[in-house]
Structures are given as C-alpha cells and as structure tokens.
Write a protein that holds these residues in place. Structure first.
Motif, mmCIF file in Angstrom:
data_model
loop_
_atom_site.group_PDB
_atom_site.id
_atom_site.type_symbol
_atom_site.label_atom_id
_atom_site.label_comp_id
_atom_site.label_asym_id
_atom_site.label_seq_id
_atom_site.Cartn_x
_atom_site.Cartn_y
_atom_site.Cartn_z
ATOM 1 N N ALA A 154 0.281 -1.783 -0.281
ATOM 2 C CA ALA A 154 -0.044 0.189 -0.078
ATOM 3 C C ALA A 154 1.157 1.270 0.369
ATOM 4 C CB ALA A 154 -0.517 -0.154 1.353
ATOM 5 N N TRP A 155 2.278 1.099 -0.783
ATOM 6 C CA TRP A 155 2.900 2.151 -0.440
ATOM 7 C C TRP A 155 2.841 3.710 -0.795
ATOM 8 C CZ3 TRP A 155 7.321 3.256 2.215
ATOM 9 C CH2 TRP A 155 7.283 4.214 2.221
ATOM 10 N N PRO A 156 1.999 4.001 -2.092
ATOM 11 C CA PRO A 156 1.599 5.352 -2.144
ATOM 12 C C PRO A 156 0.321 5.841 -0.841
ATOM 13 C CG PRO A 156 1.352 3.688 -3.678
ATOM 14 C CD PRO A 156 1.361 3.122 -3.064
ATOM 15 N N LEU A 157 -0.577 4.623 -0.537
ATOM 16 C CA LEU A 157 -1.142 5.362 0.516
ATOM 17 C C LEU A 157 -0.870 5.493 2.008
ATOM 18 C CD1 LEU A 157 -3.979 2.142 0.135
ATOM 19 C CD2 LEU A 157 -3.913 4.737 -0.621
ATOM 20 N N VAL A 158 0.298 5.194 2.143
ATOM 21 C CA VAL A 158 1.895 5.057 2.946
ATOM 22 C C VAL A 158 2.033 7.442 2.821
ATOM 23 C CG1 VAL A 158 3.507 5.162 4.083
ATOM 24 C CG2 VAL A 158 2.612 2.886 3.482
ATOM 25 N N ARG A 159 1.977 7.539 2.231
ATOM 26 C CA ARG A 159 2.153 8.515 1.548
ATOM 27 C C ARG A 159 0.553 9.812 2.124
ATOM 28 N NH1 ARG A 159 7.208 10.176 0.262
ATOM 29 N NH2 ARG A 159 8.507 8.445 -0.044
ATOM 30 N N GLY A 160 -0.023 9.298 2.483
ATOM 31 C CA GLY A 160 -1.987 9.990 2.020
ATOM 32 C C GLY A 160 -1.983 10.227 3.982
ATOM 33 N N ASP A 161 -2.614 10.534 4.013
ATOM 34 C CA ASP A 161 -3.490 10.805 5.426
ATOM 35 C C ASP A 161 -3.872 9.157 6.034
ATOM 36 O OD1 ASP A 161 -4.157 13.193 4.450
ATOM 37 O OD2 ASP A 161 -5.491 12.793 3.978
ATOM 38 N N VAL A 162 -2.861 8.583 7.226
ATOM 39 C CA VAL A 162 -2.749 7.555 7.659
ATOM 40 C C VAL A 162 -3.194 7.639 9.070
ATOM 41 C CG1 VAL A 162 -0.831 6.036 8.370
ATOM 42 C CG2 VAL A 162 -0.671 7.242 6.526
ATOM 43 N N LEU B 182 6.201 5.813 10.227
ATOM 44 C CA LEU B 182 5.208 6.535 9.333
ATOM 45 C C LEU B 182 4.781 8.389 9.366
ATOM 46 C CD1 LEU B 182 2.221 3.864 10.206
ATOM 47 C CD2 LEU B 182 3.799 3.937 7.728
ATOM 48 N N HIS B 183 4.476 8.892 10.288
ATOM 49 C CA HIS B 183 4.567 10.231 10.836
ATOM 50 C C HIS B 183 5.636 10.767 10.064
ATOM 51 C CE1 HIS B 183 5.156 14.591 12.586
ATOM 52 N NE2 HIS B 183 4.797 14.051 12.584
ATOM 53 N N ALA B 184 6.950 9.754 9.496
ATOM 54 C CA ALA B 184 7.689 10.849 8.643
ATOM 55 C C ALA B 184 7.598 11.133 7.017
ATOM 56 C CB ALA B 184 9.320 10.198 8.540
ATOM 57 N N LEU B 185 6.815 9.826 6.979
ATOM 58 C CA LEU B 185 5.862 9.978 5.354
ATOM 59 C C LEU B 185 4.557 10.165 4.961
ATOM 60 C CD1 LEU B 185 7.558 6.019 5.326
ATOM 61 C CD2 LEU B 185 8.276 8.130 4.293
ATOM 62 N N ALA B 186 3.634 10.733 5.539
ATOM 63 C CA ALA B 186 2.264 10.856 6.098
ATOM 64 C C ALA B 186 2.086 11.988 5.526
ATOM 65 C CB ALA B 186 2.104 10.197 7.083
ATOM 66 N N ARG B 187 1.405 12.667 4.801
ATOM 67 C CA ARG B 187 1.033 13.871 4.412
ATOM 68 C C ARG B 187 0.094 13.909 5.822
ATOM 69 N NH1 ARG B 187 -2.342 13.280 0.481
ATOM 70 N NH2 ARG B 187 -3.732 12.496 1.307
ATOM 71 N N SER B 188 -0.708 13.241 6.210
ATOM 72 C CA SER B 188 -0.837 13.114 8.211
ATOM 73 C C SER B 188 -1.321 12.338 8.489
ATOM 74 C CB SER B 188 -2.525 13.951 8.046
ATOM 75 O OG SER B 188 -3.212 13.330 7.704
ATOM 76 N N TYR B 189 -1.052 12.262 10.016
ATOM 77 C CA TYR B 189 -0.654 11.232 10.633
ATOM 78 C C TYR B 189 -1.682 10.951 11.991
ATOM 79 C CZ TYR B 189 1.410 7.733 13.846
ATOM 80 O OH TYR B 189 1.410 6.314 14.520
ATOM 81 N N ARG B 190 -2.266 10.405 12.602
ATOM 82 C CA ARG B 190 -3.073 10.107 13.685
ATOM 83 C C ARG B 190 -2.630 8.587 14.116
ATOM 84 N NH1 ARG B 190 -8.622 12.036 11.590
ATOM 85 N NH2 ARG B 190 -8.044 11.270 9.786
#
Length: 257
Positions: A32-40, A54-62
C-alpha cells in the motif's frame, strides 16, 4: 478478554522500547506504499514503535490506543504528534472517509473480544476513503492444531556462580507460579470454535487472552465488511502463500474505489 496485562507499567515500558518494523510489516506497507504517503491512522499504536516511520512519510498522521499508559508513553517518545486515546471498535472522533491507510499492527485486533471483531472491520471501512487500505496482523489458529497450548515453563540460564544461579532459580520458580495462577484464572475463558479460538497463550506470563483466527475465516469476515482484493503476508514477507501456517498473518484489505 482478561487483558489487564496491557495496562501494567512493565508492559507499557516494554512496548515503549520497541522500534523496528518486522519483515511482514515492511512487505504489507509496501503493498500500500502510495497510501503510506497519504492520510494515515495508526490504531493500537502502543509505545510508538511505528510512529517514527509513518509520521515522517505521511501527509497527515494520527495515532490512537485504548490504554492511557500507552498513549502517554507514545506522546513522550514522539512529542507534538497527534496521539489520542481511542477505541478501535468505534474510531470515534475520526471522520468518515478521512483516511487513506489504517494500520493496526502487532496483532492488536486479537485483544478485542472475538464477538466485537466485526465492529473493528466496520469502523475501519467507515473511516477509509474509497481505494484505501486496512493493514493489520492476527494470530493464526492453524498453528494450534486444535488444542490449547500448555503453560510455558521459564528457563534458567546456567552459571558457575552459585549465588547468581540460586537467584535465577528462585525467579524461575516465582515466574512459574505466576503463570500457573494466571492459567487457572483464565482457563475457563478459553474457547475452541469453528474458525477462531480464544487462547491463554504465553504472552506476559499467561496474563491475557488472545484471539486466534483461521485465515480463511478472516478473509470471509473482511469480505462481509466490504473489503476486496485481500493480500495475505507471512512473517518473512512472502505474499499469498498456498499454505498459511505462520504464527501471525498480515492482511492488506482494500476498500473498493
């Protein structure tokens, strides 16, 4: 579920010291690599083992966890990151269709009552956008062979120092008594059913109950929740094996686009 163990300070401390991703997690997130860079959304985040990646890669991370101690430990380790107290069964406070990827790692789903497991599937489906992915791991019922595991016996590392050896033996005896007491307390809650089992396994001196599922049964449950194109991944990162006999199985399930 008898999982008070995960509220204990020693268990929180254990989770707070973990950092590495497993080969299966690397492979699953790669699917799911493209999604890792999205809203996680990182569910059951524990002490923050996955947060740094994940926080380093994601557009937003919660991230969220049901244990206040785990949330505190994760916040201390990752200051400034959005880490919340929350329940995987409802994902209350997370908007519909607001996430590209939901991760529930380290078999966290297995410490929710089996009867409530479908609630997790539905909650994740609710918060995912179309085309989003749910990545999680679960214990594999097939390794049980239809029987509950016996109480595990603590080992004693031999040493030539008699005093040190005596201390180690005393600790092993105490650990064995603790494990046997926990088994007596939880044995009546064990279940062996069609497609799943509830097991008092060796985790934290047999202090908890763990759900094990048959992978075929889990695939049916994911389909019932509306997920499609599920990929299964073994512990070493191999995908879609004909024989799923690893102790843990990772699932990558997609919400239809």
């Amino acid at each position: 579920m008898g999982n008070e163990a995960y509220l204990q300070p020693r268990v929180v401390e254990d989770f707070a010291t973990r950092s590495a991703l497993t080969p299966a997690e690397v492979a699953a997130l790669g699917e799911a690599w493209p999604l890792v860079r999205g809203d996680v959304l990182d569910v059951g985040v524990g002490g923050g083992r996955t947060t740094g990646y994940l926080h380093a890669l994601a557009r937003s991370y919660r991230a969220l966890d049901i244990s206040p101690g785990m949330v505190d430990a994760c916040r201390a380790r990752h200051p400034g990151v959005d880490i919340r107290l929350g329940d995987a069964r409802t994902l209350e406070g997370i908007d519909d269709a607001s996430c590209d990827l939901v991760l529930f790692s380290f078999n966290g789903i297995d410490y929710i009552a089996y009867e409530e497991r479908a609630q997790v599937h539905r909650a994740v489906a609710r918060v995912l956008r179309p085309g989003g992915a749910f990545v999680y791991s679960s214990h594999n019922m097939r390794i049980l062979g239809g029987a509950f595991p016996p109480v595990s016996l603590p080992g004693v590392k031999v040493t030539a120092n008699p005093l040190r050896l005596a201390v180690r033996i005393a600790r092993a005896v105490a650990a064995r008594r603790t494990r046997e007491a926990n088994r007596r307390r939880l044995a009546g809650d064990q279940v062996m059913a069609q497609g799943h089992a509830v097991v008092n396994d060796e985790a934290y001196d047999h202090a908890s109950l763990t759900v094990y599922v048959d992978p075929a049964h889990e695939l049916d449950a994911l389909a019932a929740a509306g997920f499609v194109d599920v990929v299964t991944i073994a512990a070493d990162g191999r995908r879609d094996l004909d024989v799923l006999d690893d102790p843990w199985i990772y699932y990558v399930a997609w919400k239809p686009g």
